[in-house]
Enzyme design. Sequence first.
Site, PDB file in Angstrom:
ATOM      1  CE  LYS A 252      35.711  38.242  32.672  1.00  0.00           C
ATOM      2  NZ  LYS A 252      37.039  38.556  33.265  1.00  0.00           N
TER       3      LYS A 252
ATOM      4  CB  SER B 200      38.721  40.645  30.422  1.00  0.00           C
ATOM      5  OG  SER B 200      38.766  39.932  31.655  1.00  0.00           O
TER       6      SER B 200
ATOM      7  CB  SER C 200      40.165  41.233  34.168  1.00  0.00           C
ATOM      8  OG  SER C 200      40.933  41.180  32.997  1.00  0.00           O
TER       9      SER C 200
END
Lengths: 484, 95, 486
Positions: C76, C151, C175
């Site tokens: 990420k 996210s 997330s």
Amino acid sequence: MMQWETVIGLEVHVQLATKSKIFSGASTAFGAEPNSQACAVDLGLPGVLPVLNEAAVAMAVKFGLGINAEIPEVSVFDRKNYFYPDLPKGYQTSQMYHPIVGAGEVEISLEDGATKRIRVHHAHLEEDAGKSLHEDFHGMTGIDLNRAGTPLLEIVSEPDMRNAKEAAAYLKAIHAIVTYLGISDGNMAEGSMRCDVNVSVRPKGQDTLGTRAEVKNVNSFRFVERAIAFEVERQIELIEDGGTVVQETRLYDPEADETRSMRTKEEANDYRYFPCPDLLPVVLDRAYVDHLRSTLPELPAEKRARFEGELGLSPYDANVLASSRAMAEYFEAVKDACGDAKQAANWVQGELSGALNRENLGIEQSPVSAAQLGELVARVLDDTINGKAAKQVFQALWNGEGESADAVIEARGLKQVTDSGAIEAMIDQVISDSPVQVAQYRDAEPDKRGKMIGYFVGQVMKASRGTANPQQVNALLKEKLDQA
Amino acid sequence: MALEPSDVQRAAHLARLAMNDADAAGYVDDLGRILAMVDQLQEVDTDGVAPLAHPLDTTQRLRADEVTEGDQRDHFQRVAPAVEDGLYLVPRVVE
Amino acid sequence: MHDMTLTQLAQALADGDISSRELTETLLGRIDRLDGRLNSFITVTHEQALAAADAADALRAKGGAGPLTGLPLALKDIYCTNGVKTSCGSKMLDNFIAPYDASVVEKLKAAGTLSLGKTNMDEFAMGSSNENSYYGPVKNPWDLNAVPGGSSGGSAAAVAAGLVPAAMGTDTGGSIRQPAAFCGITGLKPTYGRVSRYGIIAYASSLDQAGPMARTAEDCALLLGAIAGHDLRDSTSVARGVPDYMAELGESLSGLKIGLPKEYFGDGLTPEVEQAVREAIRVYESLGASVHEVSLPHTHYAIPAYYVIAPAEASSNLSRYDGVRFGHRCDAPSDLIDLYKRSRDEGFGEEVKRRILIGTHTLSEGFFDAYYTKAQQVRRLIRQDFLDAFEEVDVLMGPASPTPAFDLGANKDPVSMYLQDIYTIAINLAGIPGISIPAGFAGQRPIGLQILGPHFAESQLLNVAHQFQQATDWHQRRPALAEESA
């Protein structure tokens, strides 16, 4: 005329003498190239996290123990949020609600020898900010973050001081405590100790406090007195002219010797303190605190009391000699070497301090070591040399012209002559060389003779190059001159 | 607790976010509804409940006082928008 | 190769059936071919990945390979990666080449894995749909009209599409778990403090936690073993031994007590999701577990508490983006305030600004106690709900999200978007671990089952998830896009 009373409280920021920063492993050394000691954590790079330095904690606790403060079991770091270019993260990690050191007190001694207790509200740990350099970079300001993250202990007093002298004495007492404890170098010129002064005035006899002004960055003992003097006068004049004091932050300008309002367009700050989520509560167990307590040296107030009580020094001498750890250690070493506290005090306060002051040196920089001075005083005490020779020896040691008092005495033949035969021979010579003076002496009334003998003593001492024992010379001269 | 445009302007200034009146009006609506949702907290009886700042009941570990970080100025300043002589530059700060 | 699990790939590499170079080239090729439609990567590091693959193959040839050597992953874009752009999905950091590696990145490198690149995400991890990225939304590989969740939407989509066998995510309020559910993969949020946060760009420090996203619980166990553990650079990481998560995957579930929080099956739960979750529970019963209803009475207050605590921490954490030392700086600032205000206004997106404003407001004078202190008190009650429940049962189960993946653009209102996280957010407030595993479909769109355990019960959670995956094949389903031939 209204009688005014001044009320003063101090916030003293002390840089702690750790090797690395409070939350990072970067060096705290002073004077490095700009930003060469600002690591990822100090710069507040995205993703970095703080880890608390054990030495900073230990030093804060030692200070707390040194002022007999409560040491709470739990202390917590909070974030104080505001934007400024020298504050890389946009918040300062500090302790708002649960400081590491609770209430304590500091004893100050005043010039008349009296002492007074000043209460300390609390002391907390926080990180220092960087520095803004305002030299012209095409109209820009340069930011150096080397200082960012240096551990600070902020010591907040109660408003217990009533005049500028007390404030300066308090600052000196804090300076003495932190340097005794070895938790700061106390170097005010390098910013290791900085001071904000809260000043207000009120009519004598009034209980409630007047509105205070906070004077920022007053960074010498002298400036503290000057800034307070200016501020007190300003506030009294203002009120007497029908005005009111505004609660505000002011800056002391040493050049102009005045304080100036720092108010800008900026409205009052709102620091939005909240517990720092990157740091956990600091829990100090009793054993740790007790261990630190066991490492504490004797502190200035205790030392002063011992110098007066046990050693029989005057309050003045005791106060001066206990004022810094270096001074006290020097004095005690001289005392131990010569075995006489009063003589040691006289020499340190007299000959040595005079010489140091003349050359603007601190006790740490004394060219004469405590061992050398102690031996010198011992030689006076055991009659090896007389007082006059002692001054010569001191001067020689000061100038580096000998390894030790004994070596100087030996090399220069300063040993006191106590052989009465040798002294008698010199006296006979002086008497035979001074027929006029001898006749005058013998004609004089006995009560006038005391003064006149000085001439003969001087001549004999001169003949002995100062080494003859003056008491012996006196006695023998009297005997011989009075004989006829 | 109703939110006023002045509250939004004040928060924007504290947070150093540029905000004109039109932006502020838009935020009053959004933020007002978020705060109305948040206000449900007032229904909960929290008398005598200690605030919980960290999910685990652990305490701060202390680091040994050692210098572990060397000079990486050039490396770190490669991502800086404006530097000169090793200093970060900002518009003139007036004391 | 692209549909194999991490564990299978590790075996294939060990057996010499494939090389890390072949695997890496294959996956990079898939990214080049398919990711234009998904937008799951912000940065693809072709050259570094191939060089690392060659190094891994060389190491293996010398006999120095470990269990993870040569396995490609994605990170990420919230993990700082030395020398590689680390944007956090924000214009603010569009020019930020991280000058250091996050601790997790160091650990993954040390274990021999390599990174194919940095995955898309909601800006500063604030979002539940991945529509808040400066780099544009990510599409759900199962249905390009649907969001992948957020996210960590880029990581979830990349794994689901077979672009990478596993990826790292972070989870502050769901997330990892919610995008895992939306994309039909397995995602683990470990206990707070289990994995170091050092080098992970902070959103809300007391809630953020890193975790693996992969096809199976077994793969998550493999990765968790590599990244968990105490880090001297993170005061909040926990000094506690790391168990062998793989070793505990064989335990029987006979006698396992499963709690179903009644608050997790209430209003707003889509029937298809409820049905799939209840069906999964029946599978567990068939494996020997017993089911008990429990209550988490403060569930309703988790979102309000979160939307005080997370924005408060974020408003402070994001103050460092001031245009001075890194990141976006506005053109020709007239003075210091202008530098700050314009740089931040231009650099941050709408949702980030909204949360900064909320956090700034709730922390400010006169509001602090009513909001922040109150929220922290409620947080304690929420944690206590879980501690009480775990006195009664071993694990809790329920939906990861009240709905399957919703359509792109469907949730315009911030409050209704926040309510999407109703089942995941309390877990972060309490700091307990949670995992989401594939448990069915609503039409084309996957449904996730969430399993929660007490603090540091990752081994048990992973085993409970693994046993389900031994008994079902939901986790083996692949979106059509992943199977398109070149």
